[in-house]
Design a protein around this motif. Structure first.
Motif, PDB file in Angstrom:
ATOM      1  N   GLU A 243       0.830  -1.186   0.000  1.00 32.61           N
ATOM      2  CA  GLU A 243       0.000   0.000   0.000  1.00 32.61           C
ATOM      3  C   GLU A 243       0.873   1.247   0.000  1.00 32.61           C
ATOM      4  N   ARG A 244       0.560   2.160  -0.915  1.00 33.58           N
ATOM      5  CA  ARG A 244       1.280   3.432  -0.972  1.00 33.58           C
ATOM      6  C   ARG A 244       0.468   4.556  -0.359  1.00 33.58           C
ATOM      7  N   GLY A 245      -0.743   4.246   0.077  1.00 36.19           N
ATOM      8  CA  GLY A 245      -1.610   5.248   0.661  1.00 36.19           C
ATOM      9  C   GLY A 245      -2.891   5.392  -0.124  1.00 36.19           C
ATOM     10  N   ARG A 246      -3.666   6.406   0.225  1.00 31.65           N
ATOM     11  CA  ARG A 246      -4.931   6.661  -0.464  1.00 31.65           C
ATOM     12  C   ARG A 246      -5.202   8.159  -0.487  1.00 31.65           C
ATOM     13  N   ILE A 247      -6.066   8.564  -1.411  1.00 26.43           N
ATOM     14  CA  ILE A 247      -6.339   9.988  -1.595  1.00 26.43           C
ATOM     15  C   ILE A 247      -7.842  10.186  -1.709  1.00 26.43           C
ATOM     16  N   LEU A 248      -8.333  11.282  -1.142  1.00 24.97           N
ATOM     17  CA  LEU A 248      -9.743  11.644  -1.204  1.00 24.97           C
ATOM     18  C   LEU A 248      -9.910  12.767  -2.216  1.00 24.97           C
ATOM     19  N   LEU A 249     -10.649  12.472  -3.295  1.00 26.83           N
ATOM     20  CA  LEU A 249     -10.882  13.428  -4.367  1.00 26.83           C
ATOM     21  C   LEU A 249     -12.368  13.741  -4.472  1.00 26.83           C
ATOM     22  N   SER A 250     -12.651  14.980  -4.862  1.00 28.10           N
ATOM     23  CA  SER A 250     -14.035  15.369  -5.153  1.00 28.10           C
ATOM     24  C   SER A 250     -14.110  15.863  -6.596  1.00 28.10           C
ATOM     25  N   LEU A 251     -15.129  15.414  -7.311  1.00 30.81           N
ATOM     26  CA  LEU A 251     -15.335  15.812  -8.704  1.00 30.81           C
ATOM     27  C   LEU A 251     -16.734  16.412  -8.840  1.00 30.81           C
ATOM     28  N   CYS A 252     -16.807  17.484  -9.626  1.00 26.36           N
ATOM     29  CA  CYS A 252     -18.094  18.125  -9.863  1.00 26.36           C
ATOM     30  C   CYS A 252     -18.025  18.874 -11.197  1.00 26.36           C
ATOM     31  N   TYR A 253     -18.981  18.588 -12.084  1.00 29.38           N
ATOM     32  CA  TYR A 253     -19.055  19.356 -13.338  1.00 29.38           C
ATOM     33  C   TYR A 253     -19.997  20.528 -13.117  1.00 29.38           C
ATOM     34  N   SER A 254     -19.422  21.735 -13.249  1.00 31.00           N
ATOM     35  CA  SER A 254     -20.173  22.954 -12.998  1.00 31.00           C
ATOM     36  C   SER A 254     -20.793  23.442 -14.306  1.00 31.00           C
ATOM     37  N   SER A 255     -22.120  23.462 -14.367  1.00 29.30           N
ATOM     38  CA  SER A 255     -22.810  23.962 -15.563  1.00 29.30           C
ATOM     39  C   SER A 255     -22.685  25.479 -15.660  1.00 29.30           C
ATOM     40  N   GLY A 318     -14.185  22.999 -20.250  1.00 28.37           N
ATOM     41  CA  GLY A 318     -14.497  22.081 -21.343  1.00 28.37           C
ATOM     42  C   GLY A 318     -15.892  21.512 -21.196  1.00 28.37           C
ATOM     43  N   HIS A 319     -16.439  21.054 -22.331  1.00 24.04           N
ATOM     44  CA  HIS A 319     -17.750  20.428 -22.326  1.00 24.04           C
ATOM     45  C   HIS A 319     -17.656  18.999 -21.783  1.00 24.04           C
ATOM     46  N   ARG A 320     -18.806  18.489 -21.347  1.00 20.53           N
ATOM     47  CA  ARG A 320     -18.804  17.145 -20.756  1.00 20.53           C
ATOM     48  C   ARG A 320     -18.400  16.084 -21.770  1.00 20.53           C
ATOM     49  N   GLU A 321     -18.865  16.245 -23.046  1.00 18.15           N
ATOM     50  CA  GLU A 321     -18.502  15.268 -24.065  1.00 18.15           C
ATOM     51  C   GLU A 321     -16.998  15.284 -24.342  1.00 18.15           C
ATOM     52  N   GLU A 322     -16.425  16.466 -24.302  1.00 21.52           N
ATOM     53  CA  GLU A 322     -14.982  16.579 -24.532  1.00 21.52           C
ATOM     54  C   GLU A 322     -14.184  15.999 -23.376  1.00 21.52           C
ATOM     55  N   LEU A 323     -14.629  16.274 -22.125  1.00 16.63           N
ATOM     56  CA  LEU A 323     -13.918  15.756 -20.964  1.00 16.63           C
ATOM     57  C   LEU A 323     -14.048  14.243 -20.836  1.00 16.63           C
ATOM     58  N   ALA A 324     -15.151  13.682 -21.333  1.00 16.35           N
ATOM     59  CA  ALA A 324     -15.341  12.229 -21.238  1.00 16.35           C
ATOM     60  C   ALA A 324     -14.298  11.466 -22.035  1.00 16.35           C
ATOM     61  N   GLN A 325     -13.658  12.107 -23.036  1.00 13.57           N
ATOM     62  CA  GLN A 325     -12.626  11.443 -23.838  1.00 13.57           C
ATOM     63  C   GLN A 325     -11.234  11.610 -23.246  1.00 13.57           C
ATOM     64  N   LYS A 326     -11.139  12.301 -22.126  1.00 14.96           N
ATOM     65  CA  LYS A 326      -9.823  12.554 -21.529  1.00 14.96           C
ATOM     66  C   LYS A 326      -9.646  11.726 -20.260  1.00 14.96           C
ATOM     67  N   GLU A 363     -20.100   9.189 -13.047  1.00 14.16           N
ATOM     68  CA  GLU A 363     -21.159   9.873 -12.305  1.00 14.16           C
ATOM     69  C   GLU A 363     -20.930  11.376 -12.253  1.00 14.16           C
ATOM     70  N   CYS A 364     -19.666  11.774 -12.224  1.00 13.61           N
ATOM     71  CA  CYS A 364     -19.365  13.203 -12.210  1.00 13.61           C
ATOM     72  C   CYS A 364     -19.811  13.867 -13.515  1.00 13.61           C
ATOM     73  N   LEU A 365     -19.455  13.255 -14.640  1.00 12.19           N
ATOM     74  CA  LEU A 365     -19.798  13.850 -15.941  1.00 12.19           C
ATOM     75  C   LEU A 365     -21.244  13.597 -16.330  1.00 12.19           C
ATOM     76  N   GLY A 366     -21.881  12.622 -15.691  1.00 11.94           N
ATOM     77  CA  GLY A 366     -23.273  12.318 -16.036  1.00 11.94           C
ATOM     78  C   GLY A 366     -24.278  13.167 -15.290  1.00 11.94           C
ATOM     79  N   HIS A 367     -23.857  13.844 -14.217  1.00  9.46           N
ATOM     80  CA  HIS A 367     -24.775  14.671 -13.426  1.00  9.46           C
ATOM     81  C   HIS A 367     -24.137  16.030 -13.191  1.00  9.46           C
ATOM     82  N   CYS A 368     -24.757  17.047 -13.691  1.00  5.67           N
ATOM     83  CA  CYS A 368     -24.220  18.392 -13.515  1.00  5.67           C
ATOM     84  C   CYS A 368     -24.473  18.887 -12.089  1.00  5.67           C
ATOM     85  N   ASP A 369     -23.519  19.688 -11.639  1.00  2.00           N
ATOM     86  CA  ASP A 369     -23.615  20.349 -10.328  1.00  2.00           C
ATOM     87  C   ASP A 369     -23.841  19.357  -9.180  1.00  2.00           C
ATOM     88  N   HIS A 370     -23.272  18.173  -9.324  1.00  2.00           N
ATOM     89  CA  HIS A 370     -23.370  17.154  -8.273  1.00  2.00           C
ATOM     90  C   HIS A 370     -21.951  16.783  -7.826  1.00  2.00           C
TER      91      HIS A 370
END
Length: 387
Positions: A243-255, A318-326, A363-370
């Motif tokens: 184990e190298r550890g763990r990280i807590l990340l939050s993602l949110c697509y802002s419309s 960036g748009h959600r469709e564009e970010l989904a390819q990255k 789930e981040c890219l599928g739901h805006c402002d969540h």
């Protein structure tokens, strides 16, 4: 008249016959009270001489087995574990917030190595794992063998998988700083398998302390930095480093802003990279494919810690469709002044990932402002840009 010889009227006894005469007075009689024959003299009392009972002296001697003497110590279990005292504590696995709470209440019947008062604290570790990465401790309570702490220690990033395979070790230690000792003396320890815990339900314990377990384990990180190949640690006989550890990340697509908000909240149980057993961690973010400064960010450096808290947020337009390819590449590094930084661990979030990483990204890219926060285990190899 015949003259009597010099031996007339006497019987001559030879020396051999004299030594053969039985002059033994009989069996030796026990003296019941020696003071009957040799009384003490007390100047403030009238001398009293007790005459021994003649019948008791002439009575035949009898042997009686010695009677067991009463033990002035209180009765109790003589086992080493109970002799070290007991520790009262409560455990709560908060599955909703991925946290383990350990509340140390009090200790009873501690047996310090030296007489007198003792200054104690409780140290907690999660096993298996690097000792300092999961080490927490309470405050020191001074001058008592039955200390009361009533203090809660919290492990962030504790998941159901951790509860199924990890063990919590609690040690009651004497504060060495107040006695000028190099290492804190251990007064006792105990271990609790965490698989017994029911999520979101507190459980209280009152367990006897045991002697400390000492094993040798292989040092798997940075042996070239002058660190010993083997080190004495009170750990499970397992080689850590997986184990190298763990990280807590939050993602949110802002419309409203038209882009992705990435929050780097905190890390937990990071691998130690420095010779002092700690690290100076910071986090790098890279949205791939991308170019320029707007695709790369990094947090500030947290000094000498294996459980840093950042609470920093970054924005990718960036748009959600564009970010989904990255792909979002997240890596944790140990800052070194004058030399190259050391890689601690990394994680990749993208549509080609799997498990919780894939779910977090979709789930981040599928739901805006969540806003969605999830813990992710760090990989021991850097994320590949071609993946």
């Amino acid at each position: 008249m015949a003259c009597a010889g010099p031996a007339s009227g006497r019987q001559r006894v030879s020396m051999q016959e004299h030594m053969a005469i039985d002059v033994s007075p009989g069996p030796i009689r026990p003296i019941h009270l020696i003071s009957d024959y040799f009384p003490h003299f007390y100047p403030f009392l009238e001398p009293v001489l007790r005459v021994p009972d003649r019948q008791a002296m002439l009575a035949p001697a009898t042997y009686s087995a010695p009677q067991p003497q009463p033990n002035p110590e209180p009765e109790g279990d003589s086992d080493d574990s109970t002799a070290l005292g007991t520790l009262e504590f409560t455990l709560l696995f908060d599955s909703d917030n991925s946290a383990l709470h350990c509340t140390a209440h009090r200790a009873k019947g501690l047996k310090p190595p030296a007489a007198g008062s003792v200054d104690t604290y409780v140290k907690a570790n999660l096993l298996p794992g690097a000792s300092k990465a999961s080490q927490l401790r309470t405050r020191t309570v001074r001058g008592t063998k039955e200390p009361v702490w009533e203090e809660t220690l919290t492990y962030h990033g504790f998941t159901c998988q951790d509860a199924g395979r990890k063990t919590l070790r609690l040690c009651v230690c004497e504060d060495s700083r107040l006695r000028r000792r190099r290492r804190a003396p251990y007064l006792g320890e105990l271990r609790v398998p965490l698989r017994k815990l029911v999520p979101n339900r507190a459980r209280s314990f009152d367990i006897c302390l045991e002697k400390r377990r000492l094993t040798k384990r292989l040092k798997s990180l940075d042996t070239a930095r002058g660190m010993s190949l083997y080190e004495e640690e009170e750990m499970e006989a397992e080689v850590f480093g997986e184990e190298r550890g763990r990280i807590l990340l939050s993602l949110c697509y802002s419309s409203e802003r038209g882009g992705l908000l990435v929050g780097v909240l905190r890390c937990a149980h990071l691998a130690p990279m420095d010779a002092n057993g700690y690290s100076d961690p910071f986090v790098r973010l890279f949205l791939h494919p991308g170019s320029g400064k707007k695709s790369k960010y990094k947090t500030s450096v947290r000094r000498k810690t294996l459980n840093p808290e950042f609470n920093e947020e970054f924005f990718y337009a960036g748009h959600r469709e564009e970010l989904a390819q990255k792909a979002l590449l997240v890596s944790v590094w140990d800052y070194d002044l004058g030399t190259a930084d050391d890689f601690i661990g990394g994680v990749q979030l993208s549509g080609r990932a799997s498990g919780e990483r894939l779910r977090h990204w979709r789930e981040c890219l599928g739901h805006c402002d969540h806003r969605l926060e999830l813990w992710h285990l760090l990989d021991s190899v850097p994320p590949q840009l071609g993946d």
